[in-house]
Design a protein around this motif. Structure first.
Motif, short mmCIF file in Angstrom:
data_model
loop_
_atom_site.label_atom_id
_atom_site.label_comp_id
_atom_site.label_asym_id
_atom_site.label_seq_id
_atom_site.Cartn_x
_atom_site.Cartn_y
_atom_site.Cartn_z
N SER A 157 0.83 -1.21 0.00
CA SER A 157 0.00 0.00 0.00
C SER A 157 0.86 1.26 0.00
N LYS A 158 2.03 1.19 0.64
CA LYS A 158 2.94 2.34 0.64
C LYS A 158 3.60 2.51 -0.71
N ILE A 159 3.90 1.39 -1.38
CA ILE A 159 4.53 1.46 -2.70
C ILE A 159 3.61 2.12 -3.71
N ILE A 160 2.33 1.76 -3.67
CA ILE A 160 1.36 2.31 -4.61
C ILE A 160 1.20 3.82 -4.43
N SER A 161 1.34 4.30 -3.19
CA SER A 161 1.08 5.70 -2.91
C SER A 161 2.32 6.58 -2.94
N THR A 162 3.48 6.02 -3.30
CA THR A 162 4.70 6.82 -3.30
C THR A 162 5.37 6.78 -4.67
N LYS A 163 6.43 7.56 -4.80
CA LYS A 163 7.18 7.62 -6.07
C LYS A 163 8.08 6.40 -6.20
N ILE A 164 8.10 5.81 -7.40
CA ILE A 164 8.94 4.65 -7.68
C ILE A 164 9.95 5.03 -8.76
N ILE A 165 11.23 4.86 -8.45
CA ILE A 165 12.29 5.11 -9.44
C ILE A 165 12.90 3.76 -9.80
N ASN A 166 12.78 3.38 -11.06
CA ASN A 166 13.34 2.11 -11.54
C ASN A 166 14.58 2.41 -12.38
N TYR A 167 15.73 1.96 -11.89
CA TYR A 167 17.00 2.24 -12.56
C TYR A 167 17.38 1.17 -13.58
N THR A 168 16.65 0.07 -13.61
CA THR A 168 17.06 -1.08 -14.43
C THR A 168 16.24 -1.23 -15.69
N THR A 169 15.05 -0.68 -15.71
CA THR A 169 14.12 -0.96 -16.82
C THR A 169 14.64 -0.49 -18.17
N GLN A 170 15.48 0.58 -18.19
CA GLN A 170 16.05 1.08 -19.43
C GLN A 170 17.40 0.42 -19.70
#
Length: 275
Positions: A157-170
């Motif tokens: 629930s905290k993940i859904i409501s906060t900013k997610i930075i994905n460094y690997t997807t690119q």
């Protein structure tokens, strides 16, 4: 016919043979329908690209609903009032949902994560000021391993409501560095030295943009330069650390001073003092 009616009306406890037989027939029919529905579900799941964990969750809930409907039909065939049972289930369900509302919120968030897929197993992410590699995406929480091998469990629930930075997807990332040099060093020499350092490291790419170096700002005690160079995502940290070391070595070779904050005090003698 009378004999058959007598057999069907024969009581076994609180139920007649006829009602028990009807319940058995209802169960068999419902079971066959359940098999057909689950086969159709499996076919659909093979064609849809969703997370395996989400498939298991959907399979569980569909079976739960089908078994619940089957139970209600069988109970109704036995002649038991289903209305009172549904009312009892509603009260129990409401009490249970209030007791575990936080867990239900995490469960719903976990399903949303599996559908939206902002990250996958093995990705390096920053979530709620927690940085690390995703090890598990569960129904209630997500498990992340930090670079110093700490295991952190973040509620979904905290993940859904906060900013997610994905460094690997690119596939590529850009290394951005700010380097300070003395005002005494010629700008052209500093830029040349920085680009030489990028070339010497050898891990950097010419696409989507070639390596770049330029003046960023004029500070109190130094000139700030910006260095930008693209690199494969897997080489980001080794390339970054190698570039920092190479910049210092090339600055020393070219006689470029890397300044720090300091204050120059100029003493002016009073011309009248000697008179």
């Amino acid at each position: 016919m009378e004999k058959i009616h007598e057999i069907l009306d024969y009581s076994v406890g609180n139920f007649t043979v006829g009602k028990i037989l009807a319940a058995v027939i209802a169960f068999v029919i419902c079971y066959l329908i359940m098999r057909i529905i689950m086969r159709l579900f499996e076919r659909v799941m093979r064609r849809v690209s969703i997370d395996d964990t989400l498939k298991k969750i959907l399979r569980f809930f569909i079976k739960l609903i089908l078994y619940f409907v089957t139970t209600m039909i069988v109970i109704d065939a036995l002649g038991v009032s289903v209305t009172s049972l549904l009312a009892a289930f509603s009260v129990v369900g409401l009490a249970a949902s209030l007791a575990v509302q936080d867990s239900l919120s995490n469960l719903a968030s976990g399903i949303m994560l599996m559908v939206s897929k902002p990250f996958k197993l093995g990705d390096y992410v920053d979530i709620d000021d927690v940085g690390g590699t995703v090890q598990m995406i569960g129904l209630i929480h997500t498990r992340i391993t930090t670079v110093d091998n700490k295991m952190i469990y973040v509620p979904n629930s905290k993940i859904i409501s906060t900013k997610i930075i994905n460094y690997t997807t690119q596939e590529k990332r850009r290394v951005d560095l700010e380097i300070s040099a003395s005002y005494d060093a010629p700008i052209a020499l500093v830029r040349t030295s920085l680009l030489e350092s990028v070339k010497t490291v050898g891990k950097f790419l010419d696409e989507p943009d070639p390596p770049f170096a330029a003046v960023s700002s004029f500070d109190d005690s130094s000139i700030c330069y910006i260095v930008r160079a693209w690199v494969a995502t897997g080489d980001y940290w080794p390339a970054r650390y190698a570039l920092l070391e190479q910049i210092k070595a090339d600055f020393d070779r070219h006689g470029i001073e890397m300044t720090y904050n300091h204050l120059n005090v100029h003493m002016i003698e009073d011309a009248k003092k000697g008179e």
